[in-house]
Write an enzyme that holds these catalytic residues in place. Structure first.
Site, PDB file in Angstrom:
ATOM      1  N   CYS A  31       3.403   5.386  -3.364  1.00  0.00           N
ATOM      2  CA  CYS A  31       4.720   6.023  -3.347  1.00  0.00           C
ATOM      3  C   CYS A  31       5.188   6.235  -1.903  1.00  0.00           C
ATOM      4  O   CYS A  31       5.432   5.273  -1.194  1.00  0.00           O
ATOM      5  CB  CYS A  31       4.694   7.319  -4.156  1.00  0.00           C
ATOM      6  SG  CYS A  31       6.353   7.849  -4.665  1.00  0.00           S
TER       7      CYS A  31
ATOM      8  N   HIS B 234       2.190   5.999  -9.373  1.00  0.00           N
ATOM      9  CA  HIS B 234       1.151   7.026  -9.421  1.00  0.00           C
ATOM     10  C   HIS B 234       0.286   6.793 -10.666  1.00  0.00           C
ATOM     11  O   HIS B 234       0.745   6.225 -11.658  1.00  0.00           O
ATOM     12  CB  HIS B 234       1.769   8.425  -9.529  1.00  0.00           C
ATOM     13  CG  HIS B 234       2.552   8.846  -8.332  1.00  0.00           C
ATOM     14  ND1 HIS B 234       1.956   9.130  -7.126  1.00  0.00           N
ATOM     15  CD2 HIS B 234       3.883   9.051  -8.159  1.00  0.00           C
ATOM     16  CE1 HIS B 234       2.887   9.500  -6.255  1.00  0.00           C
ATOM     17  NE2 HIS B 234       4.062   9.444  -6.844  1.00  0.00           N
TER      18      HIS B 234
END
Length: 501
Positions: A341, A425
């Site tokens: 991310c 994630h």
């Protein structure tokens, strides 16, 4: 049965999240249909529900403990800090703006009270019991007027309150007494009693103090939970992350191969969803540590740059500490780096940010052929895909939109040599993919490490949740707890002076 309970705490990190999860797991094993709830959560660890709503990971974990699917109803307000003084406000799973602490407590929080209460009532109409988690301490008298997560919600919903104290910190009797004595008579009438958490030693030595506490407050203690090692369940606040507890306190299983694998996680500012690396720590022979100095990367076989709520700030921090140069050297030497991310974004070539930091055009580290533009609308998704010939599930929470200009595709990101980057994630919780990825890392690092063939992260998480349920079942007065949940606050609870000012 139709009931509820608010689990409050004498302090932050007293154990509210794990006690709430433990009560949920104990209840569902008794055949009770139960749901967790937290009206307002402040956390950089979040999760995406199946309907695309962002909630705190602690509530997602508690929903798993209750064996129900997490929804936005369980955490209607999520605050994601962007600095010491401001946070992004997420309402019913969607961001609605950035507010200072003064602005939030000065008016916006009060506006959110009715929606929060409506979510709780909807859950109570659906489930046999709702176990609510408070935030911080209910005795934060400076915030009581606008409270929507502690005594404010307890009083509106007539919930009994169980106050948890961490005895491992010391001073737990003073904490219990002081917390109660700083509440108004109306709030005190809901405080049913106490639960001691993280006790070490012979509980009979504690009993005289519990008897005196009963005499002083008129309130009983519902249980004394022993200190339990290795309960690395998703945390909410600060950098005392769940992984630190897991790695330092649990028994590390021996490696299957001849070597261990060392993983260094850069502890970037505003680090978010650091639970991504919990699945690595669960692997026998994988040693994970958080680092903030360049020299700590030298002996690492894999470096992870995790998510962050401040991508540009994290980029500057990496440069200031020499970590950026260390990452560049690793890439040049073909030594593994994984960016997730915000960590993926800093590994790219260029960032255009008029949303999060408002820094405009910023050169990134240039380790991956990626350009990132921050969009006003946040991406919230639950992608499923394939990498390294294995099925992968994950979740996305980001404003940055990545344009991948080259390299080899990798979970909607890319890979160049031993440098990987993705917005996903949770991908490392997919067991087959995690093993394949670790084999790649070991080969690139020259380690004779072999992933265990049978490690199931999902099973390990279930075992941890069952341990929490066991703690409640074995060390709390469950009959009394059940009466409290069913019948509400006991009548005739005495007032403890001086009360709220």
């Amino acid at each position: 049965m139709s009931g509820g309970l608010l689990v409050a705490g004498t302090t932050s990190d007293a154990g509210k999240s794990v006690v709430t999860a433990g009560i949920c797991r104990w209840l569902v094993r008794q055949g009770v249909k139960v749901a967790p709830f937290k009206g307002q959560n402040m956390s950089l660890n979040s999760f995406v529900t199946r309907e695309g709503a962002e909630i705190g990971r602690a509530q997602a974990m508690q929903a798993q403990a209750a064996r129900v699917e997490p929804t936005a109803l369980m955490n209607p307000v999520l605050l994601k800090p962007g600095s010491d003084r401001s946070s992004q406000v997420v309402l019913m799973g969607k961001p609605v703006g950035e507010l200072s602490a003064r602005g939030y407590h000065g008016g916006r929080q009060k506006e959110l009270f009715e929606p929060v209460l409506a979510c709780l009532e909807e859950l109570r109409g659906t489930y046999d019991a709702v176990i609510c988690e408070g935030a911080g301490s209910p005795a934060e008298i400076n915030l009581r007027r606008t409270d929507i997560v502690n005594m404010g919600i307890a009083r509106a919903a007539r919930l009994p309150v169980l106050v948890v104290g961490d005895i491992d910190r010391g001073g737990v009797f003073a904490q219990f007494f002081g917390t109660t004595a700083l509440l108004s008579p109306e709030d005190q009438s809901l405080v049913a009693g106490y639960l001691v958490n993280k006790f070490r030693g012979d509980v009979t030595l504690l009993e005289p103090g519990l008897d005196m506490l009963l005499g002083l407050t008129g309130r009983r203690t519902y249980g004394v939970l022993p200190y339990a090692h290795g309960l690395g369940i998703d945390e909410e606040d600060g950098l005392r992350v769940s992984l630190r507890g897991t790695v330092r306190e649990s028994v590390v299983a021996p490696p299957v191969g001849e070597d261990v694998l060392r993983v260094a996680v850069c502890a970037v500012p505003l680090m978010s969803n650091f639970t991504d690396v919990d699945a690595l720590a669960a692997e026998p022979g994988v040693v994970v540590r958080f680092v903030d100095r360049a020299e700590e990367l030298v002996d690492a076989d894999l470096v992870v740059v995790p998510g962050t709520r401040g991508t540009v700030k994290a980029l500057a921090w990496l440069r200031e500490r020499g970590l950026a140069d260390a990452l560049a050297r690793r890439a040049a030497e073909g030594r593994p780096v994984l960016g997730i991310c915000g960590g993926f974004q800093v590994l790219g070539e260029h960032i255009e940010d008029e949303v999060e930091s408002k820094a405009g055009a910023v050169d990134a580290l240039g380790l991956l052929p990626v350009r990132v533009r921050f969009a006003a609308e946040k991406t919230l998704a639950r992608p499923v895909g394939e990498a390294l010939d294995e099925r992968v599930e994950g979740y996305e929470i980001h404003h940055g939109v990545a344009e991948v200009l080259g390299g080899e595709g990798f979970l909607d990101g890319c890979r160049v040599g031993a440098v990987w980057g993705t917005h996903w994630h949770g991908s490392l919780e997919s067991d087959g993919f995690r093993r394949a990825f670790l084999r790649e890392v070991a080969a690139a690092a020259g380690r004779r490490f072999v992933p265990a063939p049978d490690t199931s992260f999902g099973d390990l998480r279930e075992e941890q949740l069952d341990r929490l349920g066991d703690l409640i079942e074995e060390h709390a007065d469950t009959d009394a707890l059940l009466r409290l949940i069913e019948n509400g606050p006991p009548s005739g609870l005495p007032f403890v002076p001086p009360g709220a000012p």
